[in-house]
Design a protein around this motif. Sequence first.
Motif, PDB file in Angstrom:
ATOM      1  N   LEU A 113       1.038  -1.394  -0.372  1.00  0.00           N
ATOM      2  CA  LEU A 113      -0.025   0.508  -0.315  1.00  0.00           C
ATOM      3  C   LEU A 113       0.746   1.583   0.388  1.00  0.00           C
ATOM      4  O   LEU A 113       0.263   1.951  -0.011  1.00  0.00           O
ATOM      5  N   THR A 114       2.633   0.969  -0.027  1.00  0.00           N
ATOM      6  CA  THR A 114       3.028   2.411   0.349  1.00  0.00           C
ATOM      7  C   THR A 114       3.107   2.968  -1.222  1.00  0.00           C
ATOM      8  O   THR A 114       3.276   4.096  -1.496  1.00  0.00           O
ATOM      9  N   GLY A 115       2.934   1.755  -2.304  1.00  0.00           N
ATOM     10  CA  GLY A 115       2.959   2.580  -3.657  1.00  0.00           C
ATOM     11  C   GLY A 115       2.401   3.212  -3.910  1.00  0.00           C
ATOM     12  O   GLY A 115       2.647   3.966  -4.955  1.00  0.00           O
ATOM     13  N   PRO A 119       4.398   9.944  -5.373  1.00  0.00           N
ATOM     14  CA  PRO A 119       4.377   9.594  -6.987  1.00  0.00           C
ATOM     15  C   PRO A 119       4.643   9.691  -7.734  1.00  0.00           C
ATOM     16  O   PRO A 119       6.565   9.159  -7.452  1.00  0.00           O
ATOM     17  N   SER A 120       4.300   9.263  -8.744  1.00  0.00           N
ATOM     18  CA  SER A 120       5.619   8.981 -10.124  1.00  0.00           C
ATOM     19  C   SER A 120       6.178   9.857 -10.794  1.00  0.00           C
ATOM     20  O   SER A 120       7.950   9.260 -11.035  1.00  0.00           O
ATOM     21  N   VAL A 149       3.576  -3.750 -13.286  1.00  0.00           N
ATOM     22  CA  VAL A 149       4.349  -4.582 -12.223  1.00  0.00           C
ATOM     23  C   VAL A 149       4.383  -3.683 -11.182  1.00  0.00           C
ATOM     24  O   VAL A 149       4.913  -4.137  -9.958  1.00  0.00           O
ATOM     25  N   GLY A 150       4.171  -2.444 -11.386  1.00  0.00           N
ATOM     26  CA  GLY A 150       4.896  -1.357 -10.688  1.00  0.00           C
ATOM     27  C   GLY A 150       3.934  -0.652  -9.748  1.00  0.00           C
ATOM     28  O   GLY A 150       2.784  -1.432  -9.679  1.00  0.00           O
ATOM     29  N   ALA A 151       3.363   0.207  -9.134  1.00  0.00           N
ATOM     30  CA  ALA A 151       3.030   1.440  -7.978  1.00  0.00           C
ATOM     31  C   ALA A 151       1.256   1.770  -8.939  1.00  0.00           C
ATOM     32  O   ALA A 151       0.373   1.347  -7.872  1.00  0.00           O
ATOM     33  N   PRO A 152       0.800   1.237  -9.482  1.00  0.00           N
ATOM     34  CA  PRO A 152      -0.140   1.606 -10.572  1.00  0.00           C
ATOM     35  C   PRO A 152      -0.921   0.738 -10.202  1.00  0.00           C
ATOM     36  O   PRO A 152      -2.812   1.012 -10.255  1.00  0.00           O
TER      37      PRO A 152
END
Length: 279
Positions: A113-115, A119-120, A149-152
């Motif tokens: 959840l820290t993702g 900010p990008s 596979v990333g934060a989005p």
Amino acid sequence: MSHKLPRRARLVLYGVLLVLLVPFVFPTWWMVTSSLKPASEIFAFPPSLWPDDPGFGAYERVFDLQPFAQQYWNSMYIAVVVTVGTLAVSSMAGYAFARIRFRGQNALFLVVLTGLLIPSEVTIVPLFQMFNDWGMTDTHWPLVLVPVVGAPSVLATFIMRQFFIALPGELEEAARMDGLGRFAIYWRIALPLARPALAAVGIFTFLHSWNLYLEPIVYLSTPEKFTLPQALTQFTDSYGGPMWDVQLAAASLTALPVLAVFVFAQRQFVEGLAHTGLK
């Protein structure tokens, strides 16, 4: 017991809704009608709500000045691939966090959840260096891999987890008694029931990928590989000034899939968020 509003109250309510609708509809109306005007008429005073002599010359120049059809295809297939990939990854991750018990489960989910808090813009430089070392700059790979596979994809995972938590445990027990394994339960039981959540995730993922602007201008440098948000900034004259009629024509074409998704999938989006318990 339902109570119908009096006729006068309904008329007042509809009138208020129409007034509130103007700030949302007028910009789209102005964009489409101005794309049919010559550049000199766009900023004429007093402004006109409909062109005196509508024409489609600006739409023809959109495809003459840039490889706009190729750029349109780039945005479309990237958005579709990202949507399908995000649905696959987030549904499996959400099911694992919701239905599989393992040590450190809650702590790991908090790390995921820290993702949402990063900010990008913070990660764009190290990501560019990483993809540059891999020889993937000026390709579409970063625009696909980072969202999937990333934060989005964190928000998508959270929505899917919230939905799977609400599934009755008796469904899994009955499936195990029938001899189904963990993946079979996910594929044949949980996933079909998760259609509302999948619809919500698919819609906002597609729109996010379609409107992505920062990442394409960082990773892409060849016009034939541009996506639409990046391509819209390239319609300029010899002095670097914007070609307003052409830009508005290109923006109108760009908005068509977004409007189609909103019109045909609005109910599924609202129902999906409602089933996940999000406000």
